[in-house]
Write an enzyme that holds these catalytic residues in place. Structure first.
Site: not given
Lengths: 85, 562
Positions: B51, B113-114, B163, B477
């Site tokens: 993502e 969940f999630q 949802k 760097m």
């Protein structure tokens, strides 16, 4: 800690919506301005009226209020008094 | 017409003119993906591999096109994986609409969940965000999201949709774009008097300097800037994000500001008598030590974000407006002027930098290739007309120092947040927005591995992105700082990397590795001639340092050439 700084009263008018307190208080902590007192009143007009007392220097308070003004839900921000309180 | 909330998301996106989204499906966003499946002829969905890649690809798309980028992710880890890209977009003012799925509203607050409180998590890094738990609220939330992403100073917004809201039915009539009531003005009314005063300052200046930032490109004010510089004969220095907004071959272009910028504009910032700063925010990488920054100058600050005025640097005058508006009004009142000697000062200092740094790098003859040699070659071969997407670190500093940008919206870089791993997904987004332009991702061996999984998108979408890997087998760097400021104690900067050519080949991408300076030109030609994606690994000197440099805490005029 607060003795070297001036007292400022910041008034904020916001739309009364979920998380608006979190958005506002988050900015105070991000800019290291500790809230001494805070009162919130929810009006019949769908608006919330915040009155916040802080002890800080002018520049920090100004920078903070500039950021508060950018919160979408915020309608108005004022620094009521500068020092000499 | 009754439709589901998920279908309302799609209809809203279409009504906002969206034809491309970057995303990754998952449990809580399933209804939306089902609706996307139905609409795949109308909205192209690019399946990223992580993502973070979706958020950054949407940024690359937005920065290179001026349009709002859109990314979609599921709840929990899908949403938290967007966070780095969102923070990046916040600091670089990139318009981004992020849509995340959320667990069903009955489960919120149960550690389902999630479940992650993504709205709470992203408050400090979005311009605005909201959770929607009823289907009928979806179109208005998305309309507001698109409005705030672009309003005033652009930035990211997030709409978190449960949802059940996606699955629920709603009455969909006509999509209404958001029009704020009693809007707080992001652009104040200005009187001619104010612009006359600004023009007076510029007209009477002996040593005026324009600092051009990201705001110039965002406002599409490139032409106005050239006109202003030419009419008032004022030298123009650019920030990292301003770089592509002024042609680098223009006689008034005096280079790049900041820590690894050019010698002349940094030193002469502390000699200018009037500084006109346009669409830039005096970032610490530009100003160095603030206590010794441009104290002699009268500063005129133009920025659309009022919170930037007097934030880091006190201005003598300011205009809260977008760059195009402000420049066109200042232009009306400025007079032509003769600043020959002042321009000559820049030329003189540039010549010093050229002799000691640029020429020394480019004409260096050794067994190993140097990063500037590769970038200079790419710049010349593409005539400065490609879209260049550097990562973060030495490769980024070298890319912007040696690539001679000629076109707007061509330098796509993570400036504010400095997000390693930015280049590959951002280049994917830029190529999607600009299929007819050459897009070159420039990365180091560290950054390329932070989002290397997005090679899968190049494979799947058959995207002809060119990847130039400058491999010094070091986190260059960090190594440079450890050498200069930490007594050469090289703490965890040594990378053992995979065989990049084999890796690219595994993704079906043509690849080649060059180690000798003799092969470089031919390899760059081959990369640029390729009609499909190409991965060119250039093994460069291990211990190169990027100069000039303003050491942290030093003033701009203490910039070092070695």
């Amino acid at each position: 800690m607060t003795t070297n700084n001036d007292m400022h009263i910041i008034t904020i008018v916001t739309r009364n919506s979920l998380r608006v307190l979190q958005r506002i208080s988050g900015l105070f902590s991000r800019y290291s301005v500790n809230i001494d007192q805070m009162s919130i009143f929810s009006g019949q007009d769908g608006l919330s009226y915040f009155s916040v007392i802080v002890y800080s220097d002018d520049h920090s308070v100004q920078k903070l209020t500039n950021q508060l003004n950018k919160i979408v839900e915020v309608c108005d921000v004022r620094i009521v008094n500068h020092k000499h309180f | 017409m009754k439709i589901t909330g998920a279908q309302a998301i799609i209809e809203s996106l279409l009504a906002e003119g969206v034809d491309l989204v970057f995303g990754y499906p998952g449990g809580a966003i399933l209804p939306t993906y089902d609706a996307l499946f139905e609409s795949k002829e109308r909205i192209r969905h690019v399946l990223v591999r992580h993502e973070q890649g979706a958020a950054i690809a949407a940024e690359g798309y937005a920065k290179s096109s001026g349009r709002t980028g859109v990314c979609i992710a599921t709840s929990g880890p899908g949403a938290t994986n967007l966070v780095t890209g969102i923070a990046d977009a916040m600091l670089d003012s990139v318009p981004l609409v992020c849509i995340t799925g959320q667990v069903a509203s009955s489960l919120i607050g149960t550690d389902a969940f999630q479940e992650a409180d993504i709205v709470g998590i992203t408050i400090p890094i979005t311009k605005w965000n909201i959770q929607v738990s009823r289907a009928e609220d979806i179109p208005n939330a998305i309309a507001k999201a698109f409005y705030y992403a672009k309003d005033g100073r652009p930035g990211p917004v997030l709409v978190d949709i449960t949802k059940d809201a996606q699955a629920g039915m709603m009455e969909f009539t006509e999509y209404a774009k958001y029009v704020p009531r009693g809007k707080k003005s992001t652009q104040h009314k200005h009187s001619d008097m104010q612009f006359i005063e600004i023009a007076d300052l510029l007209n009477n200046a002996k040593r005026p300097l324009i600092l051009a930032g990201n705001g110039v490109g965002i406002a599409n004010a490139e032409e106005e800037l050239v006109k202003l510089a030419e009419k008032a004969t004022i030298p123009v220095a650019c920030t990292l994000h301003g770089l592509h907004s002024f042609p680098s071959n223009h006689e008034y272009f005096v280079g790049l500001l900041g820590m690894h910028g050019n010698y002349a504009p940094n030193i002469l910032t502390n000699e200018a008598d009037v500084i006109l700063a346009i669409g830039m925010r005096f970032d610490d990488r530009v100003t160095g030590n603030l206590a010794r920054y441009a104290k002699q100058a009268k500063i005129i600050h133009v920025d659309i974000d009022f919170a930037e005025i007097n934030k880091n640097v006190r201005s003598h005058m300011h205009v809260q407006a977008d760059a195009k508006y402000a420049i066109s009004h200042i232009l009306r009142f400025v007079q032509s002027n003769n600043h020959k000697e002042w321009h000559h000062r820049f030329k003189h200092l540039h010549d010093q930098e050229y002799e000691q740094v640029i020429k020394a790098e480019l004409s260096h003859k050794g067994d190993m290739i140097r990063m500037p040699q590769a970038m200079d070659l790419v710049s010349r071969k593409t005539k400065g007309e490609a879209i260049v997407v550097p990562d973060v670190g030495q490769n980024q500093m070298v890319a912007m120092r040696y690539y001679k940008f000629q076109k707007p919206k061509s330098h796509i870089s993570s400036g504010g947040l400095g997000t390693m791993g930015f280049a590959l997904p951002a280049a994917i987004g830029a190529k999607m927005a600009n299929p007819d332009r050459e897009v070159i991702c420039v990365a180091g061996d560290g950054g390329i591995q932070m989002n290397i999984q997005e090679l899968g998108v190049i494979l799947q979408e058959k995207l002809p992105v060119k990847i130039l890997l400058l491999n010094n087998n070091y986190l260059g760097m960090v190594r440079q700082w450890q050498e200069m400021f930490y007594e050469e104690r090289y703490s965890f900067v040594d990378l053992v990397s995979p065989d990049f050519v084999a890796l690219a080949n595994a993704y079906g991408i043509k690849a080649r590795k060059v180690t000798s300076p003799d092969e470089l030109e031919e390899a760059v030609d081959e990369m640029l001639a390729s009609k499909e994606a190409y991965f060119l690994e250039v093994v460069v000197e291990k211990r190169e340092k990027v100069f000039p440099m303003i050491p942290a805490g030093s003033a701009v005029d203490e910039i070092r050439l070695s």
